[in-house]
Design an enzyme around this catalytic site. Structure first.
Site, PDB file in Angstrom:
ATOM      1  N   HIS A 168     -51.392  76.961 -68.492  1.00 24.56           N
ATOM      2  CA  HIS A 168     -52.668  76.793 -67.580  1.00 24.56           C
ATOM      3  C   HIS A 168     -52.420  76.294 -66.286  1.00 24.56           C
ATOM      4  CE1 HIS A 168     -52.043  72.772 -69.406  1.00 24.56           C
ATOM      5  NE2 HIS A 168     -52.981  72.331 -68.270  1.00 24.56           N
ATOM      6  N   ASP A 170     -54.490  73.904 -63.724  1.00 20.09           N
ATOM      7  CA  ASP A 170     -55.576  72.737 -64.025  1.00 20.09           C
ATOM      8  C   ASP A 170     -56.709  73.289 -63.588  1.00 20.09           C
ATOM      9  OD1 ASP A 170     -53.947  71.149 -65.902  1.00 20.09           O
ATOM     10  OD2 ASP A 170     -53.023  70.052 -64.035  1.00 20.09           O
ATOM     11  N   HIS A 317     -48.299  75.558 -66.006  1.00 21.37           N
ATOM     12  CA  HIS A 317     -47.519  74.642 -66.898  1.00 21.37           C
ATOM     13  C   HIS A 317     -48.043  74.462 -68.181  1.00 21.37           C
ATOM     14  CE1 HIS A 317     -51.081  72.174 -65.257  1.00 21.37           C
ATOM     15  NE2 HIS A 317     -50.933  71.453 -66.377  1.00 21.37           N
ATOM     16  N   ARG A 333     -53.237  61.850 -65.778  1.00 28.17           N
ATOM     17  CA  ARG A 333     -53.110  62.751 -64.632  1.00 28.17           C
ATOM     18  C   ARG A 333     -54.607  62.543 -63.860  1.00 28.17           C
ATOM     19  NH1 ARG A 333     -54.503  68.555 -66.778  1.00 28.17           N
ATOM     20  NH2 ARG A 333     -56.404  68.116 -65.665  1.00 28.17           N
TER      21      ARG A 333
HETATM   22  C1  SIN Z   1     -51.245  68.737 -68.481  1.00 26.44           C
HETATM   23  O1  SIN Z   1     -51.392  69.760 -69.183  1.00 26.44           O
HETATM   24  O2  SIN Z   1     -51.681  68.617 -67.385  1.00 26.44           O
HETATM   25  C2  SIN Z   1     -50.350  67.732 -69.064  1.00 26.44           C
HETATM   26  C3  SIN Z   1     -48.964  67.907 -69.236  1.00 26.44           C
HETATM   27  C4  SIN Z   1     -48.100  67.276 -70.275  1.00 26.44           C
HETATM   28  O3  SIN Z   1     -48.712  66.463 -70.866  1.00 26.44           O
HETATM   29  O4  SIN Z   1     -46.940  67.162 -69.781  1.00 26.44           O
END
Ligand code: SIN
Length: 363
Positions: A168, A170, A317, A333
């Site tokens: 995805h 974000d 990611h 995050r």
């Molecule tokens: C996320 O998807 O923003 C987190 C990625 C992660 O936990 O490595």
């Protein structure tokens, strides 16, 4: 069921500054709260990207770092010897450009606190307060990364789960999705818990010219259904309704001017103007293209207190959830919102730009 919790106390500025999420998680386990509140709708704003003020050579970062390491030829750079908590405004501007060029940038051994993390993120745009995700007490702008393997919902969710199902970009379901994301991982299992990123510029360049002509100018509906279902399974509140938004399938990056394939597989529901079976076939083809594109992906093995900063406009990611038997992975995050995604038909792909530069003797 995870209960809906309301924050009961307020903290002074000093207490907020000293708030330590790593200590909290190690002492108390999962601290995540899902307050029983409703957020107002998000309002549109004019995004002023700090990267527009960047020095094209990004000297403020490169000269101060003790070491710079490229993880792959085009995607992923590690910076050693700089603390994000101490960046000057020029370094922040240059970081924005570096992320636009390299997709994801990693900083080692970061002392940055949750309070400073929020301040840093705000420099790049208003921080998204998530519609449904759990957050730490006192920091609604922070999304907590914590999976408690004891939770029945999580056990169920991950039983047949492959991390490749969750690529995805974000908050792409928002009208103004995340420009950058900042993720600090401060606690790691003994092994596992890597994260992967895929390069949207290369994903576009790796399509044939015929396929590029098909996808150029198409628009895709993005939806928060994934989060709706997760909240329903956990019994947690959705604090702001998810509203679907339509974004270009190929977007032009405002800083580099380059075309990037803007896919966000868990949030993209259908291509506008196509029949359902046409839309499903094309989205599946493109999702498979990105998921299997190992030549334009990077897989990062975290060390505790690393921070990743990535540009959601030119990469997707996904976290690799392989570590439940190996210990706790915890982090947090923040995601500043950027411009409304746009497609400029006169924009070029990265390969086209590189070829033109080379032809002009300007490599
Ligand atoms: C996320 O998807 O923003 C987190 C990625 C992660 O936990 O490595």
């Amino acid at each position: 069921m995870t209960p809906n919790v309301t924050e009961s106390s307020t903290l002074s500025e000093e207490e907020l500054k000293n708030f330590d999420l790593k200590k909290l998680v190690l002492e108390n386990g999962d601290y995540t709260i899902f307050p029983d509140v409703e957020y107002p709708p998000l309002v549109s704003f004019e995004h002023d990207d700090p990267g527009k003020r960047a020095d094209p050579n990004m000297t403020s970062l490169f000269e101060k770092a003790t070491k710079i390491e490229k993880l792959t030829p085009k995607l992923g750079t590690v910076i050693y010897g700089l603390q994000l908590s101490e960046l000057t405004d020029q370094q922040k501007d240059d970081l924005s450009l570096l992320c636009a060029l390299r997709g994801v940038v990693f900083f080692k051994k970061q002392n940055i606190t949750p309070y400073q993390f929020v301040q840093l993120g705000k420099y790049f745009g208003p921080l998204h307060v998530h519609n449904a995700f759990g957050h730490p007490p006192h920091f609604p702008e922070i999304s907590t990364i914590y999976y408690d393997r004891k939770s029945a919902v999580i056990q169920e969710k991950f039983r047949y789960y492959r991390s490749s199902d969750a690529w995805h970009s974000d908050i792409s379901f928002e009208e103004q999705p995340g420009s950058l994301s900042f993720l600090k991982i401060d606690t790691l299992p003994s092994v596992g818990g890597d994260t992967t990123w895929a390069d949207g510029y290369a994903a576009y360049d790796k399509l044939t010219p015929t396929m590029q002509r098909i996808v150029d100018g198409l628009e895709v509906e993005h939806t928060g259904e994934y989060h709706r279902q997760l909240a329903a399974a956990k019994g947690t509140k959705i604090r702001r309704p998810f509203i679907d938004h339509v974004h270009p399938l190929v977007r032009t990056h405002p800083l580099t001017g380059m075309k990037s394939l803007y896919l966000s597989p868990i949030f993209t529901s259908r291509i506008v103007g196509l029949s359902l079976h046409e839309s499903e076939a094309i989205l599946k083809l493109l999702n498979d293209h990105v998921i299997g594109g190992h030549d334009f992906q990077v897989r990062y093995k975290w060390e505790e207190d690393d921070v990743a900063v990535w540009d959601n406009r030119c990469c997707v990611h996904n976290a690799i959830v392989d570590y439940f038997d190996e210990g706790l992975r915890h982090g947090y995050r923040v995601t500043p919102q950027g411009e409304r995604p746009f497609y400029d038909p006169s924009s070029k792909s990265r390969r086209q730009m590189e070829q033109e530069k080379a032809a002009n003797g300007n490599n």
